[in-house]
Scaffold this motif. Structure first.
Motif, PDB file in Angstrom:
ATOM      1  N   ALA A  29       1.326   1.090  -5.400  1.00  0.00           N
ATOM      2  CA  ALA A  29       2.614   1.177  -4.999  1.00  0.00           C
ATOM      3  C   ALA A  29       3.251  -0.302  -5.197  1.00  0.00           C
ATOM      4  O   ALA A  29       2.853  -1.536  -4.753  1.00  0.00           O
ATOM      5  N   THR A  36       9.957  -0.941   1.478  1.00  0.00           N
ATOM      6  CA  THR A  36       8.571  -0.516   1.808  1.00  0.00           C
ATOM      7  C   THR A  36       8.130   0.439   0.626  1.00  0.00           C
ATOM      8  O   THR A  36       8.791   1.399   0.194  1.00  0.00           O
ATOM      9  N   TYR A  38       5.560   3.266  -1.411  1.00  0.00           N
ATOM     10  CA  TYR A  38       4.566   3.897  -0.870  1.00  0.00           C
ATOM     11  C   TYR A  38       4.167   4.491  -2.052  1.00  0.00           C
ATOM     12  O   TYR A  38       4.798   4.985  -3.376  1.00  0.00           O
ATOM     13  N   PRO A  46      -2.605   9.987   3.633  1.00  0.00           N
ATOM     14  CA  PRO A  46      -1.809   8.929   4.121  1.00  0.00           C
ATOM     15  C   PRO A  46      -2.384   8.212   5.228  1.00  0.00           C
ATOM     16  O   PRO A  46      -2.001   6.953   5.791  1.00  0.00           O
ATOM     17  N   GLY A 346       3.299  12.343   1.688  1.00  0.00           N
ATOM     18  CA  GLY A 346       2.729  10.919   2.153  1.00  0.00           C
ATOM     19  C   GLY A 346       3.153  10.737   3.529  1.00  0.00           C
ATOM     20  O   GLY A 346       3.366  11.961   4.487  1.00  0.00           O
ATOM     21  N   GLU A 347       3.467   9.584   4.007  1.00  0.00           N
ATOM     22  CA  GLU A 347       4.011   9.414   5.311  1.00  0.00           C
ATOM     23  C   GLU A 347       5.486  10.103   5.366  1.00  0.00           C
ATOM     24  O   GLU A 347       6.055  10.175   4.626  1.00  0.00           O
ATOM     25  N   ALA A 350       8.418   8.053   3.498  1.00  0.00           N
ATOM     26  CA  ALA A 350       8.210   8.641   2.334  1.00  0.00           C
ATOM     27  C   ALA A 350       8.684   9.719   1.936  1.00  0.00           C
ATOM     28  O   ALA A 350       9.431   9.782   0.853  1.00  0.00           O
TER      29      ALA A 350
END
Length: 364
Positions: A29, A36, A38, A46, A346-347, A350
């Protein structure tokens, strides 16, 4: 160092190595300043390890001066109980890809053939060729699904292994139970059929094959699973196969001695003991996947169905542009040449950023 030491040597290495494609891991990443980053390129979970798993690993770390249990006895027994299969039917390895290599090495001599769909897991042709076997690739259909009839037709008297990836990595669709049964009826019973279920915990298609049920009916079927995805132990490398006793014994013979390290064994057992907590995490990933898939459909994207923890964008020659657009905003994705781009769920942040990229990029 002398010039003589740097001069070319005449060591003979295997010719096949020069022909092998490199396995390409997901990019780490990175992101512009203030953004940020990812990593959505490796289908990792994640979420970090559960506290109970970390505690077990921490306690086990005091014994890493000793070799691990080479037979992986405790984990094998725990898996046998969880899956309701005899312990003698389980073979372990350093991730399901290593167990896959063990299967191919156990079944193939030089010049034999391994049949699989393409595009599918990129380790398949590498594993086949390292064993001295010839990879036989059968193209996917227009919906990015296995063409099992074509795969059956590709089987010859030199075929020793057939690989069925369900859900298929990197495209997402799961193979259906009825179509796999029809396929198995056409496969000679001396050919090993591997049902690779690395993403089985994320499957919600009611028609999807249930690997263990198929295994119970067919002596030539091997089921592969891993602790890397749903269980979030990708960094510890532990996977396993469920096979009938003679095949499982052969898989164990081809394993690297002491390959599954002691921390991995302990973490896998602790993860099985925390199955309820892990199931909650899987459900949250599935919910995020469904949110992303619905939003993409609302934007006009027409993508293959996914029952894994990723989505597939079959963008052809637009793959590089899309991958670049994602990376420009700190999303590392996995491009497969001019075939397409795979993006891991993912999160939540993201995934929302991904949807912003897809909205601007325009539906394909």
């Amino acid at each position: 160092m002398s010039d003589e030491a740097l001069s070319p040597n005449r060591v003979r290495l295997r010719e096949v190595l020069a022909q092998l494609p490199d396995y390409k891991p997901g990019k780490p990443a990175t992101a512009p300043p203030g953004v940020t980053a990812y990593k959505l390129s490796s289908n990792e979970n994640p979420y970090g390890p559960l506290p109970s798993v970390l505690k077990a690993v921490d306690e086990a770390a005091t014994t890493i001066n000793r070799y691990p249990d080479m037979a992986v006895s405790a984990l094998t027994q725990r898996l046998a109980e969880a899956l309701d299969v005899p312990a003698e039917c389980i073979a372990t390895g350093t991730g399901s890809v290593a167990v896959l290599a063990q299967v191919v090495q156990a079944a193939c001599d030089a010049g034999d053939e391994v049949v699989f769909a393409w595009r599918s897991f990129e380790a398949y042709p590498i594993v086949a060729q390292l064993a001295g076997a010839k990879p036989i690739m059968v193209g996917l259909d227009a919906d990015a699904r296995h063409r099992l009839d074509a795969m059956a037709a590709a089987i010859t008297d030199r075929t020793r292994v057939v690989l069925v990836c369900t859900p298929n990595n990197p495209t997402g669709p799961a193979v259906h139970g009825d179509e796999l049964e029809r396929f198995l009826a056409r496969v000679p019973d001396d050919v090993v059929v591997v049902v690779d279920e690395a993403y089985v915990e994320f499957v919600r298609d009611p028609e999807a094959v249930k690997g263990l049920e198929v295994w119970r009916k067919h002596p030539n079927v091997v089921v592969l699973r891993t602790f890397s995805k749903a269980y979030g132990l990708a960094g510890l490398r532990v996977g396993f196969a469920v096979a009938h006793p003679p095949v499982a014994a052969a898989i164990r013979k081809t394993a690297t001695p002491f390959g599954v390290n002691s921390l991995a064994q302990v973490a896998a057992i602790a993860s099985l003991d925390a199955v309820d907590e892990l199931t909650e995490r899987v459900e949250s990933i599935v919910a995020e996947r469904d949110r992303v898939v619905q939003a993409l459909a609302d934007q006009g994207w027409k993508l293959p169905r996914t029952d894994a923890n990723f989505v597939w964008f079959p963008l052809g020659e637009q793959s590089s542009a899309f991958s670049g657009a994602c990376e420009a905003v700190g999303l590392m994705v996995r491009q497969y040449g001019d075939d397409g781009v795979r993006v891991t769920i993912g999160e939540s942040e993201a995934n929302t950023r991904l949807l912003e990229v897809t909205e601007k990029f325009g539906a394909r």
